[in-house]
Design a protein around this motif. Structure first.
Motif, PDB file in Angstrom:
ATOM      1  N   GLN A  12       0.850  -1.193   0.000  1.00  0.00           N
ATOM      2  CA  GLN A  12       0.000   0.000   0.000  1.00  0.00           C
ATOM      3  C   GLN A  12       0.888   1.245   0.000  1.00  0.00           C
ATOM      4  OE1 GLN A  12      -3.514  -0.364   2.839  1.00  0.00           O
ATOM      5  NE2 GLN A  12      -2.190  -2.010   3.614  1.00  0.00           N
ATOM      6  N   LEU A  13       0.670   2.116  -0.967  1.00  0.00           N
ATOM      7  CA  LEU A  13       1.335   3.410  -0.994  1.00  0.00           C
ATOM      8  C   LEU A  13       0.344   4.448  -0.514  1.00  0.00           C
ATOM      9  CD1 LEU A  13       2.847   1.595  -3.186  1.00  0.00           C
ATOM     10  CD2 LEU A  13       3.714   3.758  -4.063  1.00  0.00           C
ATOM     11  N   ARG A  14       0.743   5.231   0.481  1.00  0.00           N
ATOM     12  CA  ARG A  14      -0.162   6.180   1.102  1.00  0.00           C
ATOM     13  C   ARG A  14       0.429   7.596   1.078  1.00  0.00           C
ATOM     14  NH1 ARG A  14      -3.261   3.164  -0.009  1.00  0.00           N
ATOM     15  NH2 ARG A  14      -4.607   1.799   1.236  1.00  0.00           N
ATOM     16  N   ILE A  29       0.450  10.224  -4.014  1.00  0.00           N
ATOM     17  CA  ILE A  29       0.161   8.957  -4.686  1.00  0.00           C
ATOM     18  C   ILE A  29      -0.413   7.966  -3.687  1.00  0.00           C
ATOM     19  CG2 ILE A  29       1.135   6.997  -5.932  1.00  0.00           C
ATOM     20  CD1 ILE A  29       1.169   9.503  -7.594  1.00  0.00           C
ATOM     21  N   ASN A  30      -1.569   7.414  -4.010  1.00  0.00           N
ATOM     22  CA  ASN A  30      -2.189   6.358  -3.211  1.00  0.00           C
ATOM     23  C   ASN A  30      -2.470   5.170  -4.132  1.00  0.00           C
ATOM     24  OD1 ASN A  30      -2.909   7.433  -0.317  1.00  0.00           O
ATOM     25  ND2 ASN A  30      -3.373   9.118  -1.720  1.00  0.00           N
ATOM     26  N   ARG A  66       4.017   7.112   3.183  1.00  0.00           N
ATOM     27  CA  ARG A  66       4.576   5.854   3.667  1.00  0.00           C
ATOM     28  C   ARG A  66       4.177   4.706   2.745  1.00  0.00           C
ATOM     29  NH1 ARG A  66       0.751   3.119   7.323  1.00  0.00           N
ATOM     30  NH2 ARG A  66      -1.257   4.201   7.187  1.00  0.00           N
ATOM     31  N   VAL A  67       4.998   3.663   2.783  1.00  0.00           N
ATOM     32  CA  VAL A  67       4.728   2.432   2.047  1.00  0.00           C
ATOM     33  C   VAL A  67       4.540   1.318   3.065  1.00  0.00           C
ATOM     34  CG1 VAL A  67       5.520   0.828   0.287  1.00  0.00           C
ATOM     35  CG2 VAL A  67       6.174   3.239   0.151  1.00  0.00           C
ATOM     36  N   VAL A  68       3.405   0.616   2.969  1.00  0.00           N
ATOM     37  CA  VAL A  68       3.079  -0.458   3.899  1.00  0.00           C
ATOM     38  C   VAL A  68       3.168  -1.785   3.154  1.00  0.00           C
ATOM     39  CG1 VAL A  68       1.374  -1.398   5.487  1.00  0.00           C
ATOM     40  CG2 VAL A  68       1.547   1.088   5.163  1.00  0.00           C
ATOM     41  N   TYR A  69       4.039  -2.664   3.632  1.00  0.00           N
ATOM     42  CA  TYR A  69       4.245  -3.958   2.990  1.00  0.00           C
ATOM     43  C   TYR A  69       3.559  -5.054   3.797  1.00  0.00           C
ATOM     44  CZ  TYR A  69       8.009  -1.432   0.632  1.00  0.00           C
ATOM     45  OH  TYR A  69       8.730  -0.513  -0.080  1.00  0.00           O
ATOM     46  N   ASN A  70       2.842  -5.915   3.095  1.00  0.00           N
ATOM     47  CA  ASN A  70       2.289  -7.095   3.734  1.00  0.00           C
ATOM     48  C   ASN A  70       3.428  -7.937   4.306  1.00  0.00           C
ATOM     49  OD1 ASN A  70       1.376 -10.019   3.806  1.00  0.00           O
ATOM     50  ND2 ASN A  70      -0.551  -9.032   3.268  1.00  0.00           N
ATOM     51  N   LYS A  71       3.197  -8.555   5.430  1.00  0.00           N
ATOM     52  CA  LYS A  71       4.249  -9.306   6.118  1.00  0.00           C
ATOM     53  C   LYS A  71       4.875 -10.366   5.225  1.00  0.00           C
ATOM     54  CE  LYS A  71       5.079 -11.954  10.369  1.00  0.00           C
ATOM     55  NZ  LYS A  71       4.466 -12.505  11.603  1.00  0.00           N
ATOM     56  N   GLY A  72       4.103 -10.958   4.338  1.00  0.00           N
ATOM     57  CA  GLY A  72       4.629 -12.043   3.520  1.00  0.00           C
ATOM     58  C   GLY A  72       5.040 -11.653   2.119  1.00  0.00           C
ATOM     59  N   VAL A  73       5.168 -10.360   1.822  1.00  0.00           N
ATOM     60  CA  VAL A  73       5.453  -9.951   0.459  1.00  0.00           C
ATOM     61  C   VAL A  73       6.901 -10.270   0.081  1.00  0.00           C
ATOM     62  CG1 VAL A  73       6.143  -7.577   1.027  1.00  0.00           C
ATOM     63  CG2 VAL A  73       5.189  -8.091  -1.235  1.00  0.00           C
ATOM     64  N   ARG A  74       7.061 -10.808  -1.121  1.00  0.00           N
ATOM     65  CA  ARG A  74       8.378 -11.077  -1.705  1.00  0.00           C
ATOM     66  C   ARG A  74       8.384 -10.441  -3.090  1.00  0.00           C
ATOM     67  NH1 ARG A  74       6.332 -15.677  -0.088  1.00  0.00           N
ATOM     68  NH2 ARG A  74       6.066 -16.405  -2.246  1.00  0.00           N
ATOM     69  N   ILE A  75       9.305  -9.539  -3.325  1.00  0.00           N
ATOM     70  CA  ILE A  75       9.294  -8.751  -4.550  1.00  0.00           C
ATOM     71  C   ILE A  75      10.429  -9.181  -5.470  1.00  0.00           C
ATOM     72  CG2 ILE A  75       9.484  -6.430  -5.533  1.00  0.00           C
ATOM     73  CD1 ILE A  75       8.334  -5.328  -2.943  1.00  0.00           C
TER      74      ILE A  75
END
Length: 267
Positions: A12-14, A29-30, A66-75
């Motif tokens: 999530q980009l906030r 940017i959201n 801020r950028v919020v990353y899901n705990k399990g994200v792999r990019i």
């Protein structure tokens, strides 16, 4: 209408704003990126597309937001291109083995999936544009990402190889069961499989789902059958407009417009 899911967003980009020497590169940017979706970013040169990717990849710190990353994200990331020192004798196999935690079995599997096993011992400097993009895609696959980020994946690829490479990207998405965030100008190839399109010119000008109209009789009458095969359209709504400098000059209360963006095959 933007894609939504009952699953939590991967990223999530906030309220992301980026400024360089008091010049705004991105403003407010959201964006939510959901699992198993394909999001394509379009916009003019200098509009902030690559800056947005850098923020998401933690390569650029936003001025605010801020950028919020899901705990399990792999990019996994596929850049436009990489610079390889001509004097550095590095092979495809060695390059892939430099990826953190890369396993030999995974490397061989990625090479086979992208039909480039025959390039294993080739030097990177000798690869064509299309071959290099496949190698970079193989590298991105090694950490089994659930979000694959691609910055102009057709950069340096001849027109005959573009459709095949997009098919490989789509196949990779299905195989990895991942989401894709892609910057692209080649909408005539990607629109059929894109869930949402974002038009960015320092901020999100508009966003919507693709709508193919190449078979519309009026469109064919105006542009001709051959042109219609090389153009993809999507329709969305603007609630503002820009002046010649790209700045918003009308508010949502004073201006509403439906517009159609188009992309032409640049062959």
């Amino acid at each position: 209408m933007l894609v939504k899911s009952i699953q939590a967003p991967l990223v999530q980009l906030r309220d992301i704003t980026v400024e360089f020497e008091q010049k705004i590169a991105l403003q407010n940017i959201n964006l939510d990126i959901y699992p198993n979706t394909i999001t394509t970013i379009v916009g003019p040169n200098g509009g902030g597309k690559s800056t947005l990717l850098k923020v998401l990849l933690k390569l650029q710190r936003p001025t605010s937001g801020r950028v919020v990353y899901n705990k399990g994200v792999r990019i996994g990331y596929v850049p436009q291109k990489i610079h390889v020192d001509p004097s550095l004798p590095i092979t495809v196999k060695k390059f892939l083995s430099l990826q953190k935690n890369a396993k030999k079995a995974d490397i061989l599997h990625a090479l086979a999936q992208l039909s480039i096993t025959h390039l294993t011992d080739n030097r990177l400097q000798k690869l064509s544009g299309g071959e290099m993009q496949r190698v970079l895609l193989a590298r991105a696959m090694l950490n089994k990402p659930n979000l694959l980020v691609l910055d102009e994946p057709m950069q340096g690829v001849d027109i005959t190889g573009q459709a095949e490479l997009y098919q490989l990207i789509h196949h990779t998405q299905q195989q990895l069961n991942c989401a894709i965030l892609m910057v692209s100008h080649d909408l005539h190839l990607v629109m059929a499989d894109t869930n949402q399109v974002l038009c960015i010119n320092r901020h999100i000008c508009c966003a919507g789902t693709p709508e193919a109209i190449s078979n519309d009789p009026t469109f064919r009458y105006i542009f001709g059958d051959q042109f219609s095969k090389n153009v993809a359209f999507y329709t969305h709504h603007h609630n503002h407009k820009h002046d010649l400098h790209g700045d918003v000059c009308c508010t949502p209360h004073s201006y509403t417009q439906q517009c159609t963006h188009q992309s032409k095959n640049r062959s």
